[in-house]
Design a protein around this motif. Structure first.
Motif, PDB file in Angstrom:
ATOM      1  N   ILE A 222      39.854  56.439  -0.002  1.00 54.82           N
ATOM      2  CA  ILE A 222      39.162  57.588   0.582  1.00 54.82           C
ATOM      3  C   ILE A 222      38.934  58.653  -0.499  1.00 54.82           C
ATOM      4  CG2 ILE A 222      41.325  58.616   1.541  1.00 54.82           C
ATOM      5  CD1 ILE A 222      37.938  58.444   3.382  1.00 54.82           C
TER       6      ILE A 222
ATOM      7  N   ALA B  15      35.988  59.512  -3.823  1.00 54.63           N
ATOM      8  CA  ALA B  15      34.566  59.879  -3.833  1.00 54.63           C
ATOM      9  C   ALA B  15      33.731  58.866  -3.042  1.00 54.63           C
ATOM     10  CB  ALA B  15      34.086  59.967  -5.279  1.00 54.63           C
ATOM     11  N   VAL B  16      33.955  57.572  -3.278  1.00 54.19           N
ATOM     12  CA  VAL B  16      33.153  56.544  -2.594  1.00 54.19           C
ATOM     13  C   VAL B  16      33.609  56.355  -1.149  1.00 54.19           C
ATOM     14  CG1 VAL B  16      32.502  54.085  -2.577  1.00 54.19           C
ATOM     15  CG2 VAL B  16      32.592  55.335  -4.734  1.00 54.19           C
TER      16      VAL B  16
ATOM     17  N   ARG C 277      46.377  54.787  -0.498  1.00 53.56           N
ATOM     18  CA  ARG C 277      47.762  54.634  -0.976  1.00 53.56           C
ATOM     19  C   ARG C 277      48.713  55.476  -0.151  1.00 53.56           C
ATOM     20  NH1 ARG C 277      46.243  54.644  -7.225  1.00 53.56           N
ATOM     21  NH2 ARG C 277      45.262  56.544  -6.523  1.00 53.56           N
ATOM     22  N   THR C 278      48.240  56.699   0.205  1.00 57.26           N
ATOM     23  CA  THR C 278      49.130  57.584   0.971  1.00 57.26           C
ATOM     24  C   THR C 278      48.475  57.985   2.289  1.00 57.26           C
ATOM     25  OG1 THR C 278      48.217  59.368  -0.360  1.00 57.26           O
ATOM     26  CG2 THR C 278      50.421  58.618  -0.940  1.00 57.26           C
TER      27      THR C 278
ATOM     28  N   ARG D 140      47.610  60.390   5.335  1.00 58.43           N
ATOM     29  CA  ARG D 140      47.370  61.839   5.452  1.00 58.43           C
ATOM     30  C   ARG D 140      46.151  62.059   6.340  1.00 58.43           C
ATOM     31  NH1 ARG D 140      45.596  59.788   0.528  1.00 58.43           N
ATOM     32  NH2 ARG D 140      43.583  60.482  -0.244  1.00 58.43           N
TER      33      ARG D 140
ATOM     34  N   GLY E  82      38.679  51.338  -3.301  1.00 55.42           N
ATOM     35  CA  GLY E  82      39.889  51.742  -4.014  1.00 55.42           C
ATOM     36  C   GLY E  82      39.688  51.502  -5.493  1.00 55.42           C
ATOM     37  N   THR E  83      40.645  51.829  -6.302  1.00 54.07           N
ATOM     38  CA  THR E  83      40.467  51.619  -7.739  1.00 54.07           C
ATOM     39  C   THR E  83      40.703  50.145  -8.087  1.00 54.07           C
ATOM     40  OG1 THR E  83      42.681  52.507  -7.870  1.00 54.07           O
ATOM     41  CG2 THR E  83      40.918  53.955  -8.560  1.00 54.07           C
ATOM     42  N   GLU E  84      40.306  49.780  -9.324  1.00 53.21           N
ATOM     43  CA  GLU E  84      40.386  48.391  -9.747  1.00 53.21           C
ATOM     44  C   GLU E  84      41.712  48.073 -10.438  1.00 53.21           C
ATOM     45  OE1 GLU E  84      37.724  50.310 -10.827  1.00 53.21           O
ATOM     46  OE2 GLU E  84      35.881  49.275 -10.277  1.00 53.21           O
TER      47      GLU E  84
ATOM     48  N   LYS F  16      46.950  47.032  -9.897  1.00 53.65           N
ATOM     49  CA  LYS F  16      47.488  47.770  -8.757  1.00 53.65           C
ATOM     50  C   LYS F  16      46.379  48.249  -7.828  1.00 53.65           C
ATOM     51  CE  LYS F  16      51.821  49.180 -10.695  1.00 53.65           C
ATOM     52  NZ  LYS F  16      52.401  50.077 -11.649  1.00 53.65           N
TER      53      LYS F  16
ATOM     54  N   SER G 294      30.721  62.275 -10.596  1.00 48.37           N
ATOM     55  CA  SER G 294      31.305  61.624  -9.413  1.00 48.37           C
ATOM     56  C   SER G 294      31.336  60.104  -9.586  1.00 48.37           C
ATOM     57  CB  SER G 294      30.554  62.013  -8.136  1.00 48.37           C
ATOM     58  OG  SER G 294      29.194  61.680  -8.251  1.00 48.37           O
TER      59      SER G 294
ATOM     60  N   GLY H 255      34.775  59.104 -10.088  1.00 49.49           N
ATOM     61  CA  GLY H 255      35.753  59.376  -9.036  1.00 49.49           C
ATOM     62  C   GLY H 255      35.994  60.850  -8.791  1.00 49.49           C
ATOM     63  N   SER H 256      36.808  61.131  -7.763  1.00 46.69           N
ATOM     64  CA  SER H 256      36.999  62.529  -7.347  1.00 46.69           C
ATOM     65  C   SER H 256      37.731  63.346  -8.411  1.00 46.69           C
ATOM     66  CB  SER H 256      37.710  62.606  -5.998  1.00 46.69           C
ATOM     67  OG  SER H 256      38.588  61.544  -5.830  1.00 46.69           O
TER      68      SER H 256
ATOM     69  N   ASN I  23      24.494  58.287  -6.721  1.00 46.29           N
ATOM     70  CA  ASN I  23      25.418  57.217  -7.165  1.00 46.29           C
ATOM     71  C   ASN I  23      26.474  56.892  -6.129  1.00 46.29           C
ATOM     72  OD1 ASN I  23      26.093  59.985  -8.227  1.00 46.29           O
ATOM     73  ND2 ASN I  23      28.079  59.004  -8.545  1.00 46.29           N
TER      74      ASN I  23
HETATM   75  N1  LIG Z   1      32.046  56.776  -7.912  1.00 43.52           N
HETATM   76  C1  LIG Z   1      30.966  56.005  -8.015  1.00 43.52           C
HETATM   77  O1  LIG Z   1      29.828  56.450  -8.219  1.00 43.52           O
HETATM   78  C2  LIG Z   1      31.130  54.509  -7.880  1.00 43.52           C
HETATM   79  C3  LIG Z   1      29.991  53.732  -7.825  1.00 43.52           C
HETATM   80  C4  LIG Z   1      30.126  52.355  -7.685  1.00 43.52           C
HETATM   81  C5  LIG Z   1      31.378  51.812  -7.587  1.00 43.52           C
HETATM   82  N2  LIG Z   1      32.486  52.584  -7.659  1.00 43.52           N
HETATM   83  C6  LIG Z   1      33.795  51.955  -7.504  1.00 43.52           C
HETATM   84  O2  LIG Z   1      34.303  52.313  -6.216  1.00 43.52           O
HETATM   85  C7  LIG Z   1      35.732  52.361  -6.261  1.00 43.52           C
HETATM   86  C8  LIG Z   1      36.227  53.704  -5.769  1.00 43.52           C
HETATM   87  O3  LIG Z   1      35.778  54.694  -6.660  1.00 43.52           O
HETATM   88  P1  LIG Z   1      35.976  56.252  -6.370  1.00 43.52           P
HETATM   89  O4  LIG Z   1      35.040  56.909  -7.295  1.00 43.52           O
HETATM   90  O5  LIG Z   1      35.896  56.542  -4.920  1.00 43.52           O
HETATM   91  O6  LIG Z   1      37.514  56.454  -6.853  1.00 43.52           O
HETATM   92  P2  LIG Z   1      38.511  57.631  -6.490  1.00 43.52           P
HETATM   93  O7  LIG Z   1      37.785  58.869  -6.125  1.00 43.52           O
HETATM   94  O8  LIG Z   1      39.472  57.677  -7.613  1.00 43.52           O
HETATM   95  O9  LIG Z   1      39.305  57.125  -5.171  1.00 43.52           O
HETATM   96  C9  LIG Z   1      40.085  55.978  -5.163  1.00 43.52           C
HETATM   97  C10 LIG Z   1      40.676  55.771  -3.772  1.00 43.52           C
HETATM   98  O10 LIG Z   1      41.288  54.483  -3.748  1.00 43.52           O
HETATM   99  C11 LIG Z   1      42.581  54.554  -3.178  1.00 43.52           C
HETATM  100  N3  LIG Z   1      43.383  53.490  -3.782  1.00 43.52           N
HETATM  101  C12 LIG Z   1      43.577  53.239  -5.095  1.00 43.52           C
HETATM  102  N4  LIG Z   1      44.395  52.171  -5.258  1.00 43.52           N
HETATM  103  C13 LIG Z   1      44.704  51.736  -4.004  1.00 43.52           C
HETATM  104  C14 LIG Z   1      45.515  50.701  -3.495  1.00 43.52           C
HETATM  105  N5  LIG Z   1      46.169  49.866  -4.287  1.00 43.52           N
HETATM  106  N6  LIG Z   1      45.600  50.554  -2.157  1.00 43.52           N
HETATM  107  C15 LIG Z   1      44.931  51.386  -1.314  1.00 43.52           C
HETATM  108  N7  LIG Z   1      44.148  52.401  -1.739  1.00 43.52           N
HETATM  109  C16 LIG Z   1      44.050  52.569  -3.065  1.00 43.52           C
HETATM  110  C17 LIG Z   1      43.066  55.950  -3.517  1.00 43.52           C
HETATM  111  O11 LIG Z   1      44.082  56.271  -2.588  1.00 43.52           O
HETATM  112  P3  LIG Z   1      44.814  57.712  -2.570  1.00 43.52           P
HETATM  113  O12 LIG Z   1      43.745  58.681  -2.126  1.00 43.52           O
HETATM  114  O13 LIG Z   1      45.884  57.586  -1.535  1.00 43.52           O
HETATM  115  O14 LIG Z   1      45.302  57.940  -3.952  1.00 43.52           O
HETATM  116  C18 LIG Z   1      41.774  56.761  -3.380  1.00 43.52           C
HETATM  117  O15 LIG Z   1      41.587  57.165  -2.024  1.00 43.52           O
HETATM  118  C19 LIG Z   1      36.117  52.049  -7.710  1.00 43.52           C
HETATM  119  O16 LIG Z   1      36.390  50.685  -7.783  1.00 43.52           O
HETATM  120  C20 LIG Z   1      34.849  52.397  -8.475  1.00 43.52           C
HETATM  121  O17 LIG Z   1      34.747  51.705  -9.695  1.00 43.52           O
HETATM  122  C21 LIG Z   1      32.392  53.922  -7.796  1.00 43.52           C
END
Ligand SMILES: NC(=O)c1ccc[n+]([C@@H]2O[C@H](COP(=O)([O-])OP(=O)(O)OC[C@H]3O[C@@H](n4cnc5c(N)ncnc54)[C@H](OP(=O)(O)O)[C@@H]3O)[C@@H](O)[C@H]2O)c1
Length: 363
Positions: A11, A13-14, A38-39, A41, A70-72, A75, A174, A177-178, A339
């Motif tokens: 939960i 940015a994406v 992960r947490t 809330r 979620g992240t890649e 973990k 963005s 990520g956030s 994006n």
């Molecule tokens: N941002 C973009 O423009 C974009 C575009 C295409 C693809 N992506 C991909 O989309 C994915 C998410 O990106 P984002 O930008 O949204 O990242 P982000 O803002 O860092 O958010 C990551 C989210 O994933 C959760 N998470 C991480 N590891 C986890 C696990 N093991 N189990 C459950 N939840 C987990 C985190 O939980 P917590 O909140 O509890 O920490 C957080 O809510 C990434 O793989 C990224 O490469 C992003």
């Protein structure tokens, strides 16, 4: 008609945009999406408070589609939870890059290669590194900068065959990520208040009032970053053109949302800018902004899209369509999209809609 049960893992940015897109989508949902991270809330999106639960292998019972945001990595969410979600019978649509290039994994942009989803029918399996062999119910969502580029390339490829692509990106924070959004806000605030930019956490160099040609990407083969190689490899896979010459420079700019790309395409047959404009105007998912306009002082220019125009919107916007004055086969495009929406959440939901439309998941 049976309604679909869906979950969103992540939960950030994406993930937040994913929930917003689900609220706006035509998917027949049985209920609010189950949101996991992960947490546990509460999170507020557009004034609405939603419950976030801790991700757990048992959380996927009864789910039809699970969206991973979620992240890649080891973990990361998909490595940990793709197997239990698939084994519970769900189709997984993953925003992460872990398995995009794995043979047998469909990497899909619905405007370009929707038929690749047909692999999900039947009883096949796929080997996901770090996860093992699972029933083939896994779809990868491409990288944000790849998605908007292939949406623009596909209609030109169909009309005049793309022979070569040279692109430069101007990518919003963005996309990282956030935490990257917070970093830009914090740095800009500090600098405008006469302070130093503070600690660099996401970007290795100052991003506020700056432009980074490496951002937080890894430098890999031949001096290109992993983001640049993603655009090359993913575009080839999505377009079914394994040898298409593509070369890219990826750049991070201090913009919150909306990636822009300057794309040079060389085509097999000459194509005038007017023809290209007409082809792109009629293409699915594209809005052309490229009209002759006059300023009050008589100066003329052509309209073009900006990241601010694209933020919060669904289409891929194309402007600055013009021929190479020295090569009738060459054409420049300026391609802009949100994006977090078309580059991530919206494309994932359009994949789900296509899966439902094809009857691969019965709704
Ligand atoms: N941002 C973009 O423009 C974009 C575009 C295409 C693809 N992506 C991909 O989309 C994915 C998410 O990106 P984002 O930008 O949204 O990242 P982000 O803002 O860092 O958010 C990551 C989210 O994933 C959760 N998470 C991480 N590891 C986890 C696990 N093991 N189990 C459950 N939840 C987990 C985190 O939980 P917590 O909140 O509890 O920490 C957080 O809510 C990434 O793989 C990224 O490469 C992003």
């Amino acid at each position: 008609m049976i309604a679909l049960r869906v979950a969103v893992v992540g939960i950030g940015a994406v993930g937040r945009e994913m929930v917003r897109c689900l609220w706006q989508s035509s998917l027949p949902l049985s209920d609010e999406p189950l949101v996991l991270a992960r947490t546990a809330r509460e999170v507020t999106i557009d004034g609405k408070t939603i419950q976030v639960h801790e991700a757990h292998p048992d959380a996927f019972k009864g789910m039809d589609i699970v969206f991973f945001a979620g992240t890649e990595g080891e973990k990361g969410a998909a490595r940990q939870f793709a197997r239990p979600a698939i084994e519970e019978g769900a189709i997984v649509i993953d925003n992460g890059s872990d398995f995009r290039m794995v043979d047998g994994v469909p990497l899909v942009v619905p405007e370009v290669n929707p038929d690749d989803l047909e692999v999900l029918r039947g009883n096949g399996t796929v080997e996901l590194p770090g996860v093992g062999e699972v029933p083939q119910r896994y779809v990868a969502n491409p990288n944000c900068s790849t998605i908007q580029m292939v949406v623009a390339l596909k209609p030109l490829h169909d009309a005049a065959k793309v022979k070569r692509v040279i692109a430069s990106t101007y990518q919003a924070v963005s996309g990282a990520g956030s935490a990257a959004v917070e970093e830009l806000e914090m740095q800009a605030h500090r600098i405008l208040h006469g302070q130093d930019p503070g600690e660099f956490k996401v970007h290795p160099l100052q991003i506020a009032f700056n432009v980074l040609a490496g951002a937080n990407w890894r430098f890999e083969e031949a001096g290109y970053t992993n983001e640049e190689w993603k655009m090359v490899r993913e575009t080839r896979k999505i377009m079914h053109e394994p040898d298409l010459p593509i070369t890219v420079t990826c750049v991070r700019v201090p913009v919150f949302t909306g990636h822009a790309e300057a794309i040079y395409v060389e085509l097999e047959r000459p194509l005038s800018a007017d023809e290209a404009r007409e082809i792109l105007r009629n293409a699915k998912g594209i809005v052309v902004i490229d009209e002759p306009t006059q300023l009050p002082d008589g100066t003329s220019y052509r309209t073009y899209p900006t990241p601010l125009d694209a933020a919060g919107k669904d289409p891929v916007y194309v402007g600055r369509i013009r021929n190479d004055p020295f090569n009738p086969h060459g054409l420049w495009l300026w391609v802009v999209a949100d994006n977090l929406r078309k580059g991530a959440a919206l494309n994932a939901i359009q994949i789900a809609e296509e899966i439902v439309r094809r009857g691969i998941v019965k709704a």
